[in-house]
Design an enzyme around this catalytic site. Sequence first.
Site, short mmCIF file in Angstrom:
data_model
loop_
_atom_site.label_atom_id
_atom_site.label_comp_id
_atom_site.label_asym_id
_atom_site.label_seq_id
_atom_site.Cartn_x
_atom_site.Cartn_y
_atom_site.Cartn_z
CG ASP A 8 -34.76 -10.82 6.11
OD1 ASP A 8 -33.87 -10.99 5.26
OD2 ASP A 8 -34.69 -9.95 7.02
CE LYS A 71 -29.08 -11.43 1.26
NZ LYS A 71 -30.09 -10.84 2.15
CD GLU A 170 -32.64 -8.10 1.63
OE1 GLU A 170 -31.91 -7.14 1.92
OE2 GLU A 170 -32.22 -9.26 1.53
CG ASP A 193 -32.23 -2.97 4.15
OD1 ASP A 193 -31.58 -3.27 5.18
OD2 ASP A 193 -32.85 -3.81 3.48
#
Length: 651
Positions: A8, A71, A170, A193
């Site tokens: 992850d 990211k 994800e 999420d």
Amino acid sequence: MSKIVGIDLGTTNSLVAVVDSGIPYVLADADGQRLTPSVVYFPSATGQPMVGRTANRVRALHPTETVYSIKRFMGRRGVDIPTEETRMPYPVVGNGNGPVTVALHGRQWTPEEISAEILKKLKADAEKSLGETISRAVITVPAYFNDAQRNATIRAGELAGLKVERIVNEPTAAALAYGLDRLQEQSRIAVYDLGGGTFDLSILELSQGTFQVLSTNGNTRLGGDDIDRCVTDFLLREIGRADGPQLDPDQPALSVGDLSILARVREAAETAKIQLSTESAADVSLPFLTPGFSFSLRLTRSVLEELALPILERTRAHCLRSLSDARLSAGDLHQVILVGGQTRMPLVRRLVSQWFGCVEFTEQRGDVRLGEEYHQTPGPQLNTGVHPDEAVALGAAIQAEILAGGFRHLLLLDVTPLSLGIETFGGLMYPIIPRNTTIPVKAGELFTTAVDHQKSMLIHVLQGERERARDNWSLGRFEIEFESAPKGVPRVGVQFEIDANGVLHVLARDVKTGHQKIVTMKSAVDVADSEVQRMVEESVEQAFDDLRFRQWTEAKRTASDTLTATRKTMAEYDSELDPEYRTQIIEAMDAVEKVLELENRSTKTGDPAALKAATARLDEVTQALASHAMDQVMEAMLRKKGVLPASVGPA
Ligand code: AMP
């Protein structure tokens, strides 16, 4: 064969997990820590970058050389990034169509190079923990990452010495982590999420060990960092009111001293936010912010909740959209899974519970799930049983195990949201892979030319549900060359392949010579659900006009072929035609041309039924001419072969 690890690669934290003897677990580093902050400190131009906790520790001391939240910049170009987003303490450079880079010690680092440093550390930690070399990984990305962002992630893996076997969304990974223990149930789940930098709401269906993504919706720039920013702004205002330094974080060109203060306030804001998930008040203490000024404040959970509420409210619209895209209401869901560090905040749980009408259960003691006995009323259960920080990495490890041949009963299904095809003659869309096809998938068709002596064919790749090429989305175009030949002779095979990562590869091959081109298009599955819905709705609304356009275009093609052939044959046998018969043919041709002239210029559509009737009449009238021409050709052939005497000729 070496083990495949699940990674992850998070905005805030990264984790690496494996499956051992059927059990997925997150690996710890040498200090026993399972979360590695996605932070990289570059001490000098040549020195080894520091990654993780150690880098995080020096973040406040070296704000301009410590990179976090990289990211957010993965696979993005200068033009994609709003100016306020480039205002990080470290120098983010975004120019036009060029990739975003970070300028450090006279060198431009790409986001994938910086991410590769994080991956190298995870790889090294995993190797230490497992005692073997790791060279293969499954890496997760937010469902909303586009193709450029996914490819950047794959490149980061490669730079770190990892072969990226699969990119997994994800929320899907989280559902995999959750789904292991409830394989036989048919259930629909929503995965909420909320991490540091991204938000996704995905709806998945679990049935007999199969996961299918029904819809996903989210925002790649919404997360816990935004709450930190609000708390930081609040603290800065309080610091200013207490006669401390007056700082505006949005002001460009802050001094290194100011950036250092800002980094300390940010860190304090996040620490307080996390503490307030379990406590009702937190003491923020910032001694010697400047040589003569120290700051302290007692922050309560209710103040934090007031600050965070507008940000969390923004996630609600995505939840509603995802539900409507999946054509479900909250009552149709069985579970809502909370994933991402930010969902530990009690306010998030309360809001999600309210929005989805949830019954909460979180604890599992032995075989008894607390709260389950209250689940008599309709409404999904709020499930936080999966460790919110670890679910995604665990799911990645499960996917890795599936790839390695384990967990044979599990299968991950994703579908193409819209049809994929190419533009053909007359501006029509020719679908090759219809919408809702399960990926990975491969499909192809043979095409030929519509015009004499074409030397190449344009492969215009389209995505959408409309009959006209121009009403669909253009994914790209390229040309395939071949030898010049009369129309209908060249044969070009076009094959579409959507790989397991949702990336479309288009192959075009000249069947005669074997000459071929393969072009990778943008991701075929990552289309905003709202856009998919709009496209499908439009195709339904316009179905009648679209159908008429297709019928007209096809009739036009037949009419034009018939007219060309008639003209050619007439010219050849003109001297042999009876004048009355010639007039009949000319009248039939005129009738076809008249219908063609009635084509509406803007819609490029006419009356297909009238055109078909006129062409049929022309066909009928020219029957005698066609059979005469055929006889002549046959005779000429036989004569050439010496079968007939040369004196026998046309009457
Ligand atoms: P992730 O991207 O899933 O690692 O989530 C990171 C985000 O979760 C960051 O914004 C953290 O500040 C936040 N976070 C982590 N733990 C907690 C907690 N206990 N309470 C509130 N937020 C948290």
